[in-house]
Design an enzyme around this catalytic site. Sequence first.
Site, mmCIF file in Angstrom:
data_model
loop_
_atom_site.group_PDB
_atom_site.id
_atom_site.type_symbol
_atom_site.label_atom_id
_atom_site.label_comp_id
_atom_site.label_asym_id
_atom_site.label_seq_id
_atom_site.Cartn_x
_atom_site.Cartn_y
_atom_site.Cartn_z
ATOM 1 N N SER A 85 36.391 52.124 27.354
ATOM 2 C CA SER A 85 37.638 51.687 27.236
ATOM 3 C C SER A 85 38.465 51.338 26.699
ATOM 4 O O SER A 85 39.290 50.593 26.840
ATOM 5 C CB SER A 85 36.382 50.336 27.756
ATOM 6 O OG SER A 85 35.793 50.126 28.369
ATOM 7 N N TYR A 95 34.387 40.146 31.493
ATOM 8 C CA TYR A 95 34.700 41.648 31.900
ATOM 9 C C TYR A 95 34.081 42.608 32.902
ATOM 10 O O TYR A 95 33.120 42.805 33.209
ATOM 11 C CB TYR A 95 33.279 42.186 30.387
ATOM 12 C CG TYR A 95 34.272 43.517 29.412
ATOM 13 C CD1 TYR A 95 35.596 44.068 29.730
ATOM 14 C CD2 TYR A 95 33.475 44.913 30.438
ATOM 15 C CE1 TYR A 95 35.554 44.499 28.850
ATOM 16 C CE2 TYR A 95 34.112 46.202 29.884
ATOM 17 C CZ TYR A 95 35.095 46.131 29.041
ATOM 18 O OH TYR A 95 35.803 47.169 28.936
ATOM 19 N N SER A 96 35.223 43.561 33.555
ATOM 20 C CA SER A 96 35.170 43.756 35.137
ATOM 21 C C SER A 96 35.889 44.990 34.814
ATOM 22 O O SER A 96 37.074 44.895 34.566
ATOM 23 C CB SER A 96 34.827 42.556 36.078
ATOM 24 O OG SER A 96 34.950 43.593 36.911
ATOM 25 N N ASN A 97 35.577 46.161 34.938
ATOM 26 C CA ASN A 97 36.107 47.416 34.954
ATOM 27 C C ASN A 97 37.522 47.451 36.960
ATOM 28 O O ASN A 97 38.315 48.039 36.497
ATOM 29 C CB ASN A 97 35.591 48.584 34.980
ATOM 30 C CG ASN A 97 34.672 48.362 33.654
ATOM 31 O OD1 ASN A 97 35.365 50.019 32.897
ATOM 32 N ND2 ASN A 97 33.760 48.247 33.927
#
Length: 363
Positions: free
Chosen positions: A80, A173-175
């Site tokens: 990330s 949090y999110s990809n």
Amino acid sequence: MTAGALAAPTASAATRPDSSPTRPDYVQRGLDGLVRADGVPAALASVRERAGHTRTYTAGVGDLATGSKVPRDGQVRIGSNTKAFTAVVVLQLVGEGKIGLDTSIETYLPDLVRGDGIDGNRITVRHLLQHTSGLPNYVKYLSDDVRPYAPRDLLDIALQHKAVFEPGKDWEYSNTNYVLAGMLIEKVTRHPLAEELDRRVIERVGLRHTYFPAPGDVKIREPHPKGYYQEAPGSPLRDGTELDPSWAWAAGQMISTNSDLNRFYTALLSGDLLPGAQLRQMRTTVPAEYFGPGARYGLGIVSRPLSCGGRYWGHGGSTTGYETRGGVRGDLRAAANIAVTTQPSDKGVMERVDGLVDAALCR
């Protein structure tokens, strides 16, 4: 992972081409501890001081099967940390007037972001970069099947699930946010994401060991330690070095070294990659305890408190076989990044890595 999960690798000597023999070698001791006490196969570190002196360190073995040495400043999958690179390109386009930070994603990618409680008209570019969109994280729903993914495949997986919260009302949090940010870059520039990352970031600040691998490119190009994973806590370590990185794309696909990450974050915080207005936006943060006590999230970058006062900026990354942590002090006096070649099931291991980053930046 505990030390009993495998025979503890032997720690190798540090590589410190410009270090003083009288300097307390706390970084090397810390890496050795991660190997001997925590069973990490390999640990690598790079510490850069304001005067430009850089010290690189290794411990453990680069390959559990052969016992080979850990390559000095070897390449690793940086997970990330990729988000910081992606955010820089988006913010450069904001500075060029090609993207509006508070414009809806619907403006650029019409009829694409639709689902249960999900409406692209209500999600702005800022929401994506700051993880305040409420979009579900597709990574939670990936199958165990190893296959190549297109960005649209990843988005479609996320859109099968309900929004986590209304845009701008919370943080999670999110990809998925960064998959959309990558799609936005490609739509606006009409170039592949990899080309924009190369031209706008990697070449601009001279990152000689950093690249965005193509889908299906399972290799790591330059000398590297192998990365390992466990299917369950306590199970044997498996070699996860070679994999198709397309499941992570703009959210986590890149490969780099600790020293290149130090160079990148130093250049970013120095203003070498973004105009002042966009850098200030990037450093405008919201609470993000997901990253630890006192942590805050800006636009693709994380701010964490230092034990010696002040804060440091970076991101960190977790991906199959590799964990990376580090960043640059807010006053630019030091930068440090550390990588380990496994994803420990014991959270305490990464807390010790974070502590070692703090020590390196504070000293």
